[in-house]
Design a protein around this motif. Structure first.
Motif, PDB file in Angstrom:
ATOM      1  N   PHE A   1      -4.959   4.818  -3.239  1.00 25.88           N
ATOM      2  CA  PHE A   1      -6.311   4.930  -2.985  1.00 25.88           C
ATOM      3  C   PHE A   1      -6.868   6.090  -2.753  1.00 25.88           C
ATOM      4  CE2 PHE A   1      -9.975   5.072   0.234  1.00 25.88           C
ATOM      5  CZ  PHE A   1     -10.781   4.750  -0.616  1.00 25.88           C
ATOM      6  N   LYS A   2      -5.878   6.801  -1.708  1.00 26.11           N
ATOM      7  CA  LYS A   2      -6.508   8.410  -1.172  1.00 26.11           C
ATOM      8  C   LYS A   2      -6.204   9.445  -2.365  1.00 26.11           C
ATOM      9  CE  LYS A   2      -4.996   7.793   3.503  1.00 26.11           C
ATOM     10  NZ  LYS A   2      -3.967   8.181   4.689  1.00 26.11           N
TER      11      LYS A   2
ATOM     12  N   LEU B   1       4.316  -1.949  -0.202  1.00 22.82           N
ATOM     13  CA  LEU B   1       3.592  -1.844  -1.096  1.00 22.82           C
ATOM     14  C   LEU B   1       2.108  -1.713  -0.363  1.00 22.82           C
ATOM     15  CD1 LEU B   1       4.560  -4.491  -3.933  1.00 22.82           C
ATOM     16  CD2 LEU B   1       4.563  -1.991  -3.780  1.00 22.82           C
ATOM     17  N   ARG B   2       2.106  -2.240   0.798  1.00 27.45           N
ATOM     18  CA  ARG B   2       0.894  -2.138   1.247  1.00 27.45           C
ATOM     19  C   ARG B   2       0.457  -0.787   1.838  1.00 27.45           C
ATOM     20  NH1 ARG B   2       0.434  -2.992   7.654  1.00 27.45           N
ATOM     21  NH2 ARG B   2       1.694  -1.115   7.593  1.00 27.45           N
ATOM     22  N   ASN B   3       1.536   0.161   1.995  1.00 25.54           N
ATOM     23  CA  ASN B   3       1.545   1.612   2.452  1.00 25.54           C
ATOM     24  C   ASN B   3       1.340   2.279   0.923  1.00 25.54           C
ATOM     25  OD1 ASN B   3       1.942   1.106   5.077  1.00 25.54           O
ATOM     26  ND2 ASN B   3       4.242   1.327   4.862  1.00 25.54           N
ATOM     27  N   GLN B   4       1.852   1.753  -0.124  1.00 26.57           N
ATOM     28  CA  GLN B   4       1.688   2.583  -1.362  1.00 26.57           C
ATOM     29  C   GLN B   4      -0.067   2.339  -1.764  1.00 26.57           C
ATOM     30  OE1 GLN B   4       4.165   1.453  -4.614  1.00 26.57           O
ATOM     31  NE2 GLN B   4       2.659   2.164  -6.218  1.00 26.57           N
ATOM     32  N   ALA B   5      -0.495   1.199  -1.367  1.00 26.74           N
ATOM     33  CA  ALA B   5      -1.964   0.794  -1.572  1.00 26.74           C
ATOM     34  C   ALA B   5      -2.787   1.888  -0.927  1.00 26.74           C
ATOM     35  CB  ALA B   5      -2.118  -0.475  -1.346  1.00 26.74           C
ATOM     36  N   ILE B   6      -2.427   2.153   0.282  1.00 22.57           N
ATOM     37  CA  ILE B   6      -3.220   3.126   1.065  1.00 22.57           C
ATOM     38  C   ILE B   6      -3.064   4.662   0.295  1.00 22.57           C
ATOM     39  CG2 ILE B   6      -3.630   4.160   3.167  1.00 22.57           C
ATOM     40  CD1 ILE B   6      -2.221   1.675   4.473  1.00 22.57           C
ATOM     41  N   SER B   7      -1.937   4.917  -0.139  1.00 16.76           N
ATOM     42  CA  SER B   7      -1.629   6.239  -0.593  1.00 16.76           C
ATOM     43  C   SER B   7      -2.052   6.535  -2.144  1.00 16.76           C
ATOM     44  CB  SER B   7      -0.094   6.291  -0.746  1.00 16.76           C
ATOM     45  OG  SER B   7       0.245   7.513  -1.406  1.00 16.76           O
TER      46      SER B   7
ATOM     47  N   TYR C   1      -0.671  -5.609  -2.499  1.00 13.09           N
ATOM     48  CA  TYR C   1      -1.300  -4.291  -2.916  1.00 13.09           C
ATOM     49  C   TYR C   1      -2.721  -3.982  -3.344  1.00 13.09           C
ATOM     50  CZ  TYR C   1      -1.579  -0.180  -6.001  1.00 13.09           C
ATOM     51  OH  TYR C   1      -2.042   1.061  -6.512  1.00 13.09           O
ATOM     52  N   TYR C   2      -2.897  -4.897  -4.169  1.00 10.35           N
ATOM     53  CA  TYR C   2      -4.302  -4.973  -4.690  1.00 10.35           C
ATOM     54  C   TYR C   2      -5.385  -5.183  -3.683  1.00 10.35           C
ATOM     55  CZ  TYR C   2      -2.585  -4.670  -9.617  1.00 10.35           C
ATOM     56  OH  TYR C   2      -1.920  -4.112 -10.709  1.00 10.35           O
ATOM     57  N   MET C   3      -5.103  -6.070  -2.900  1.00  8.98           N
ATOM     58  CA  MET C   3      -5.969  -6.480  -1.608  1.00  8.98           C
ATOM     59  C   MET C   3      -6.131  -5.353  -0.716  1.00  8.98           C
ATOM     60  SD  MET C   3      -5.196 -10.482  -0.125  1.00  8.98           S
ATOM     61  CE  MET C   3      -3.450 -10.414  -0.343  1.00  8.98           C
ATOM     62  N   LYS C   4      -5.270  -4.703  -0.550  1.00  9.35           N
ATOM     63  CA  LYS C   4      -5.266  -3.389   0.470  1.00  9.35           C
ATOM     64  C   LYS C   4      -6.062  -2.307  -0.256  1.00  9.35           C
ATOM     65  CE  LYS C   4      -4.899  -1.345   4.285  1.00  9.35           C
ATOM     66  NZ  LYS C   4      -5.698  -1.467   5.511  1.00  9.35           N
ATOM     67  N   ARG C   5      -5.656  -1.970  -1.234  1.00  9.24           N
ATOM     68  CA  ARG C   5      -6.267  -1.033  -2.119  1.00  9.24           C
ATOM     69  C   ARG C   5      -7.710  -1.052  -2.589  1.00  9.24           C
ATOM     70  NH1 ARG C   5      -4.612   0.417  -8.274  1.00  9.24           N
ATOM     71  NH2 ARG C   5      -6.432  -1.346  -8.184  1.00  9.24           N
ATOM     72  N   ASN C   6      -7.925  -2.383  -3.055  1.00 11.98           N
ATOM     73  CA  ASN C   6      -9.255  -2.665  -3.553  1.00 11.98           C
ATOM     74  C   ASN C   6     -10.361  -2.808  -2.509  1.00 11.98           C
ATOM     75  OD1 ASN C   6      -8.029  -2.481  -5.884  1.00 11.98           O
ATOM     76  ND2 ASN C   6      -8.490  -4.459  -6.564  1.00 11.98           N
ATOM     77  N   MET C   7     -10.096  -3.375  -1.256  1.00 11.57           N
ATOM     78  CA  MET C   7     -10.759  -3.352  -0.134  1.00 11.57           C
ATOM     79  C   MET C   7     -11.151  -1.718   0.417  1.00 11.57           C
ATOM     80  SD  MET C   7     -12.353  -5.535   1.525  1.00 11.57           S
ATOM     81  CE  MET C   7     -13.990  -4.691   2.170  1.00 11.57           C
ATOM     82  N   LEU C   8      -9.912  -1.015   0.399  1.00  7.41           N
ATOM     83  CA  LEU C   8     -10.831   0.420   0.727  1.00  7.41           C
ATOM     84  C   LEU C   8     -11.593   0.907  -0.138  1.00  7.41           C
ATOM     85  CD1 LEU C   8      -6.968   1.751   1.671  1.00  7.41           C
ATOM     86  CD2 LEU C   8      -8.801   1.306   3.165  1.00  7.41           C
ATOM     87  N   TYR C   9     -11.259   0.559  -1.433  1.00 10.04           N
ATOM     88  CA  TYR C   9     -12.311   0.975  -2.648  1.00 10.04           C
ATOM     89  C   TYR C   9     -13.770   0.444  -2.369  1.00 10.04           C
ATOM     90  CZ  TYR C   9     -13.792   1.516  -7.422  1.00 10.04           C
ATOM     91  OH  TYR C   9     -14.700   2.078  -8.289  1.00 10.04           O
ATOM     92  N   LEU C  10     -13.953  -0.787  -1.993  1.00  9.21           N
ATOM     93  CA  LEU C  10     -15.161  -1.507  -1.886  1.00  9.21           C
ATOM     94  C   LEU C  10     -15.661  -0.777  -0.538  1.00  9.21           C
ATOM     95  CD1 LEU C  10     -14.129  -5.206  -2.596  1.00  9.21           C
ATOM     96  CD2 LEU C  10     -15.504  -3.725  -4.266  1.00  9.21           C
TER      97      LEU C  10
END
Length: 288
Positions: free
Chosen positions: A278-279, A270-276, A222-231
């Motif tokens: 972040f958005k 949780l990968r999908n939650q990370a995307i959501s 989750y953190y990897m996916k969301r935070n990469m989108l943020y970076l």
């Protein structure tokens, strides 16, 4: 003991062997700030033998960026020039850290270097003292990095939107955005592992074909996916090549976790939650 240097270590459910790791650098600095993210229970008694330790615990897991900012601020208030930041499972050979600190103090471009680092290995490797060189890097990992505290406020500190994952990348990119350097000393090492490898089968082979792989928990994905989108959003226009390179690293990790996890459905969820999240600009600690 070097009065220019303090050290900090961020703990999470520490073990007795972590004390031995801290002892490999505690005598080389004037103070060690121990910040414990363990929920519900203090571990202060474990560190009573480290005479120059200052232990902080509030019963909450606040992640890395908040704790690192707190450690840097305390070190600045205590008039230190440099702060060594450590993981609880990382350690040094004595000669390696002695040469590391000496190389920092004699480095020609201290005024424009935000952070220093070393190479690492899962075993103890001796410094090749006659072959130590330096190289500018796009980012350095947090463990065994040394923060130039005189430049901390210029960089802007650690981004507290990032709970874990990408915290070190963000700081290094922020430094470069200010025209500062991240310097790695080559041929000098500390002991560090990016995680234990396990023998696992993949979902695509119905878990029959086993390989030695390094995987992470669903929460970590989750953190990897969301935070990469943020970076990517934060630095994509400024450092497109670095961002693309880092995206590929994260994508490989996530793909491997999905493929080899026993709970791959949870990983996908949780990968999908990370995307959501972040958005929807939900950053910081995950809310399940």
């Amino acid at each position: 003991m070097n009065s220019n240097f303090a050290a900090c270590v961020i703990l999470y459910h520490p073990k007795k062997e972590d004390i031995a790791n801290i002892s490999t650098y505690s005598t080389k600095v004037e103070r060690v700030y121990i910040l414990d993210n363990t929920e519900g229970k203090s571990n202060e008694n474990l560190f009573s033998g480290i005479e120059n330790a200052s232990y902080f615990w509030d019963g909450e897991n606040k992640g890395l960026s908040i704790r690192l900012n707190a450690a840097c601020q305390r070190a600045i208030e205590d008039n230190f020039d440099y702060l060594l930041t450590m993981d609880q499972d990382s350690s040094f050979l004595e000669e390696n850290i002695d040469i590391y600190f000496k190389d920092i103090l004699t480095f020609a471009n201290k005024e424009t270097t935000a952070i220093y680092g070393l190479e690492y290995d899962k075993e103890y490797l001796s410094v090749k003292k006659d072959q130590v060189t330096f190289e500018k890097k796009d980012h350095l990992i947090t463990s065994a990095s040394v923060m130039n505290l005189k430049l901390f406020s210029i960089v802007g500190g650690f981004d507290e939107n990032l709970f874990i994952d990408g915290v070190d990348i963000d700081y290094c990119y922020a430094a470069m955005a200010k025209g500062l350097d991240n310097i790695q000393f080559k041929n000098n090492y500390f002991k560090h592992s990016l995680g234990e490898r396990v023998r696992k089968g993949s979902v695509t082979s119905f878990y029959l074909l086993k390989k030695n792989v390094r995987i992470h928990s669903a929460i970590r994905v989750y953190y990897m996916k969301r935070n990469m989108l943020y970076l990517e959003e934060k630095y994509g226009a400024l450092f497109p090549e670095f961002i693309q390179k880092q995206k590929k690293v994260y994508q490989r990790h996530i793909k491997r976790c999905i493929k080899y996890s026993d709970t791959f459905i949870k990983v996908l969820k949780l990968r999908n939650q990370a995307i959501s999240d972040f958005k929807n600009k939900k950053m910081g600690k995950i809310v399940l």
